[in-house]
Scaffold this motif. Structure first.
Motif, PDB file in Angstrom:
ATOM      1  N   GLU A 274       0.872  -1.176   0.000  1.00  0.00           N
ATOM      2  CA  GLU A 274       0.000   0.000   0.000  1.00  0.00           C
ATOM      3  C   GLU A 274       0.903   1.219   0.000  1.00  0.00           C
ATOM      4  OE1 GLU A 274      -2.887   0.340   3.158  1.00  0.00           O
ATOM      5  OE2 GLU A 274      -3.815  -1.542   2.567  1.00  0.00           O
ATOM      6  N   ALA A 275       0.829   2.005  -1.079  1.00  0.00           N
ATOM      7  CA  ALA A 275       1.706   3.174  -1.224  1.00  0.00           C
ATOM      8  C   ALA A 275       3.151   2.727  -1.050  1.00  0.00           C
ATOM      9  CB  ALA A 275       1.318   4.262  -0.240  1.00  0.00           C
ATOM     10  N   ASP A 276       3.845   3.199  -0.043  1.00  0.00           N
ATOM     11  CA  ASP A 276       5.263   2.863   0.100  1.00  0.00           C
ATOM     12  C   ASP A 276       5.502   1.919   1.278  1.00  0.00           C
ATOM     13  OD1 ASP A 276       4.502   4.658   1.962  1.00  0.00           O
ATOM     14  OD2 ASP A 276       6.210   6.015   1.714  1.00  0.00           O
ATOM     15  N   GLU A 277       4.474   1.094   1.592  1.00  0.00           N
ATOM     16  CA  GLU A 277       4.635   0.157   2.711  1.00  0.00           C
ATOM     17  C   GLU A 277       4.185  -1.249   2.326  1.00  0.00           C
ATOM     18  OE1 GLU A 277       3.914   2.746   6.745  1.00  0.00           O
ATOM     19  OE2 GLU A 277       2.145   2.315   5.536  1.00  0.00           O
ATOM     20  N   LEU A 278       4.868  -2.254   2.903  1.00  0.00           N
ATOM     21  CA  LEU A 278       4.386  -3.636   2.829  1.00  0.00           C
ATOM     22  C   LEU A 278       3.537  -3.869   4.076  1.00  0.00           C
ATOM     23  CD1 LEU A 278       4.388  -6.515   1.586  1.00  0.00           C
ATOM     24  CD2 LEU A 278       6.405  -6.990   2.971  1.00  0.00           C
ATOM     25  N   VAL A 279       2.276  -4.267   3.864  1.00  0.00           N
ATOM     26  CA  VAL A 279       1.347  -4.430   4.983  1.00  0.00           C
ATOM     27  C   VAL A 279       1.154  -5.921   5.247  1.00  0.00           C
ATOM     28  CG1 VAL A 279      -0.921  -3.831   5.901  1.00  0.00           C
ATOM     29  CG2 VAL A 279       0.191  -2.325   4.237  1.00  0.00           C
ATOM     30  N   ILE A 280       1.418  -6.339   6.472  1.00  0.00           N
ATOM     31  CA  ILE A 280       1.339  -7.764   6.839  1.00  0.00           C
ATOM     32  C   ILE A 280       0.280  -7.928   7.921  1.00  0.00           C
ATOM     33  CG2 ILE A 280       2.620  -9.735   7.750  1.00  0.00           C
ATOM     34  CD1 ILE A 280       5.188  -8.370   6.702  1.00  0.00           C
ATOM     35  N   GLY A 281      -0.800  -8.650   7.607  1.00  0.00           N
ATOM     36  CA  GLY A 281      -1.923  -8.815   8.524  1.00  0.00           C
ATOM     37  C   GLY A 281      -1.650  -9.815   9.637  1.00  0.00           C
ATOM     38  N   ALA A 282      -2.514  -9.778  10.649  1.00  0.00           N
ATOM     39  CA  ALA A 282      -2.289 -10.524  11.897  1.00  0.00           C
ATOM     40  C   ALA A 282      -2.180 -12.028  11.691  1.00  0.00           C
ATOM     41  CB  ALA A 282      -3.405 -10.221  12.888  1.00  0.00           C
ATOM     42  N   CYS A 283      -2.856 -12.573  10.679  1.00  0.00           N
ATOM     43  CA  CYS A 283      -2.857 -14.030  10.517  1.00  0.00           C
ATOM     44  C   CYS A 283      -1.959 -14.515   9.374  1.00  0.00           C
ATOM     45  CB  CYS A 283      -4.284 -14.542  10.339  1.00  0.00           C
ATOM     46  SG  CYS A 283      -5.233 -14.470  11.877  1.00  0.00           S
TER      47      CYS A 283
ATOM     48  N   VAL B 239       1.165  -5.072  10.553  1.00  0.00           N
ATOM     49  CA  VAL B 239       2.464  -4.407  10.642  1.00  0.00           C
ATOM     50  C   VAL B 239       2.753  -3.778   9.294  1.00  0.00           C
ATOM     51  CG1 VAL B 239       4.934  -4.781  10.966  1.00  0.00           C
ATOM     52  CG2 VAL B 239       3.301  -6.014  12.392  1.00  0.00           C
ATOM     53  N   ARG B 240       3.296  -2.562   9.312  1.00  0.00           N
ATOM     54  CA  ARG B 240       3.590  -1.849   8.073  1.00  0.00           C
ATOM     55  C   ARG B 240       5.093  -1.587   7.980  1.00  0.00           C
ATOM     56  NH1 ARG B 240      -0.425   1.019   5.350  1.00  0.00           N
ATOM     57  NH2 ARG B 240      -2.472   0.155   5.837  1.00  0.00           N
ATOM     58  N   ILE B 241       5.695  -2.176   6.953  1.00  0.00           N
ATOM     59  CA  ILE B 241       7.146  -2.058   6.756  1.00  0.00           C
ATOM     60  C   ILE B 241       7.418  -1.125   5.593  1.00  0.00           C
ATOM     61  CG2 ILE B 241       9.261  -3.342   6.218  1.00  0.00           C
ATOM     62  CD1 ILE B 241       7.824  -5.837   7.308  1.00  0.00           C
ATOM     63  N   PRO B 242       8.211  -0.061   5.798  1.00  0.00           N
ATOM     64  CA  PRO B 242       8.500   0.845   4.682  1.00  0.00           C
ATOM     65  C   PRO B 242       9.250   0.119   3.565  1.00  0.00           C
ATOM     66  CG  PRO B 242       9.621   1.561   6.707  1.00  0.00           C
ATOM     67  CD  PRO B 242       8.911   0.297   7.025  1.00  0.00           C
ATOM     68  N   LEU B 243       8.814   0.316   2.327  1.00  0.00           N
ATOM     69  CA  LEU B 243       9.515  -0.318   1.208  1.00  0.00           C
ATOM     70  C   LEU B 243      10.863   0.377   1.007  1.00  0.00           C
ATOM     71  CD1 LEU B 243       6.677  -0.709  -1.460  1.00  0.00           C
ATOM     72  CD2 LEU B 243       7.635  -2.469   0.033  1.00  0.00           C
ATOM     73  N   PRO B 244      11.909  -0.400   0.772  1.00  0.00           N
ATOM     74  CA  PRO B 244      13.216   0.210   0.527  1.00  0.00           C
ATOM     75  C   PRO B 244      13.245   0.937  -0.824  1.00  0.00           C
ATOM     76  CG  PRO B 244      13.370  -2.207   0.651  1.00  0.00           C
ATOM     77  CD  PRO B 244      11.931  -1.857   0.717  1.00  0.00           C
ATOM     78  N   HIS B 245      14.176   1.879  -0.964  1.00  0.00           N
ATOM     79  CA  HIS B 245      14.368   2.569  -2.239  1.00  0.00           C
ATOM     80  C   HIS B 245      14.888   1.595  -3.296  1.00  0.00           C
ATOM     81  CE1 HIS B 245      15.088   6.241   0.499  1.00  0.00           C
ATOM     82  NE2 HIS B 245      13.829   6.208   0.117  1.00  0.00           N
TER      83      HIS B 245
END
Lengths: 157, 292
Positions: free
Chosen positions: B67-76, B171-177
């Motif tokens: 999503e945009a500049d983040e990898l979104v990882i859900g609880a399950c 959890v939202r992890i910023p995507l690397p450049h």
């Protein structure tokens, strides 16, 4: 408090009554009478209680029976077709992959899930996955040989 | 040992789960997702929850998307999904590298990424990832939603900022450049066992020089953390083996490992040095996975 739980094991239905704290491993052994699944460490380290849940290998001691309702469970009792052994069971005999046999049911279910996958694991993946279970007779080499052989046999069927 | 008796709740929606959690939180209520750390702790009676709120039956908590500049990882989302790259480029490769070190194969089939963060074991690979890359943790309760940055989320050994009535939903992890490099290394005595030391590094390689350097070390102190001294050694420099070695040495001096009979502090410092150096070398090796 005990509650009714319905388990699907090896395509048979078991209606049991158990407390929520009953692990799947204990439910299989004590309530379903399926004592082929062994319990070693009871905290997820040894892998002796490994069963297949909806196609994936899982530690039956790290899952509560109530969580397994509605899911397809496979145990070692379901591997052979009558008197005909599963290719992996035959391979374990042919390659002398069991000594005392305590860990065997767990290894069989772990390896069955791997070699039956649509994309069977390469050798590195296979070794990584087999490192999940403990054999205290130190028979790993023969176990690996048996699983490799069964993997080939299964795909040639 | 067998767990103490508890009441089991299996909500079918997030709202239902949060309402249940709000009710049972004062009664030693706990969330269970994969349960691969919680159930053994219950078996040893180290934890004795009076209620378990099982979130496995909630549809839509296993989301994994960019999503945009983040990898979104859900609880399950289970560890095993990272056996194959889930995003293109260095982050996908790093997640795959790291997943191979998370416990054992059947555990990875059931255990969850978010569960590892909520558990906050000092030797958790995913906690190191969250700290080093600056992830955000999204927690929900009937009181509302909070976004917690990694540095405020981890508070100590198996201690986080999650309140008893809150659920870590993603959890939202910023995507690397595009120019980023990431490398990971870990040492444990047995395959799948808890790490004795591990390192995760990230830097942008611009005109042959390292910029925005992040060096994280885990399994050595109460929580994983970034090591500023090592980052400064690398920042703006060219990626040479000498510089990598200097940064690794700086990291080894900066950490404060516990001194245990089986694992003396001096030994753990040496492991930190090796892990940081190897993680840097891994970051530089450029082969990237293709997405299927």
């Amino acid at each position: 408090m005990k509650q009714p739980i319905t388990l699907q094991v090896n395509q048979n239905t078991y209606d049991i009554e158990a407390e929520p704290r009953r692990t799947l491993a204990d439910a299989l052994r004590e309530d379903c009478g399926l004592t082929g699944t062994h319990l070693g460490c009871e905290h997820g380290v040894c892998g002796a209680c490994t069963v297949i849940v909806d196609g994936d290998p899982m530690r039956a001691c790290l899952m509560f029976a109530v969580q397994a309702e509605g899911r397809a469970i496979r145990t070692v009792e379901g591997l052979a077709a009558g008197a005909t052994l599963h290719p992996l069971q035959q391979a374990f005999i042919d390659h002398h992959a069991l000594q005392c046999g305590f860990c065997t049911a767990g290894f069989l279910m772990l390896a069955t899930s791997l070699i039956e996958r649509a994309d069977p694991p390469d050798d590195q993946e296979l070794l990584d996955a087999l490192s999940s279970n403990l054999c205290r007779c130190t028979g790993y080499k023969n176990i690996v040989n048996a699983v490799r052989a069964a993997s080939v046999a299964l795909r040639q069927r | 040992m067998k767990p103490v008796a508890f009441e089991y709740h299996s909500p079918h929606s997030l709202d239902e789960a949060l309402a249940t959690l709000a009710r049972v939180a004062p009664l030693e209520g706990r969330v269970i997702a994969g349960g691969q750390s919680l159930v053994p702790a219950m078996a040893f009676r180290l934890v004795r929850p009076g209620h378990l709120v099982d979130i496995n039956g909630i549809a839509g908590l296993d989301h994994l998307r960019v999503e945009a500049d983040e990898l979104v990882i859900g609880a399950c989302v289970r560890h095993a999904i990272f056996h194959r790259p889930v995003v293109a480029g260095v982050l996908g490769r790093a997640l795959t590298d790291i997943a191979a070190h998370v416990a054992h194969y059947p555990i990875r089939m059931r255990g969850t990424f978010c569960g590892s963060l909520a558990q906050a074991d000092p030797a958790s690979e995913w906690c190191l990832l969250a700290m080093t890359l600056g992830a955000r943790m999204i927690v929900r309760s009937v009181r509302g939603e909070r976004s917690i940055p990694a540095h405020a989320f981890f508070q100590g050994v198996m201690s986080t900022d999650i309140q008893p009535d809150e659920l870590l939903t993603e959890v939202r992890i910023p995507l690397p450049h595009a120019q980023a490099r990431i490398g990971f290394d870990e040492f444990s005595r047995r395959r799948g066992d808890f790490a004795l030391a591990m390192a995760l590094v990230q830097f942008d390689l611009l005109d042959g020089r390292m910029k925005a350097v992040r060096v994280g070390v885990g399994a050595v102190e109460a929580t994983a953390r970034r090591i500023e001294a090592a980052e400064q050694t690398l920042e703006g420099g060219m990626p040479t083996m000498d510089r990598f070695q200097a940064a690794a040495r700086a990291a080894a001096q900066a950490v404060d490992p516990s001194d245990q009979p089986q694992v003396p502090a001096v030994y753990r410092r040496e492991l930190v040095e090796s892990c940081v150096r190897r993680a840097l070398e891994r970051a530089l090796s450029a082969t990237l996975p293709k997405l299927p």
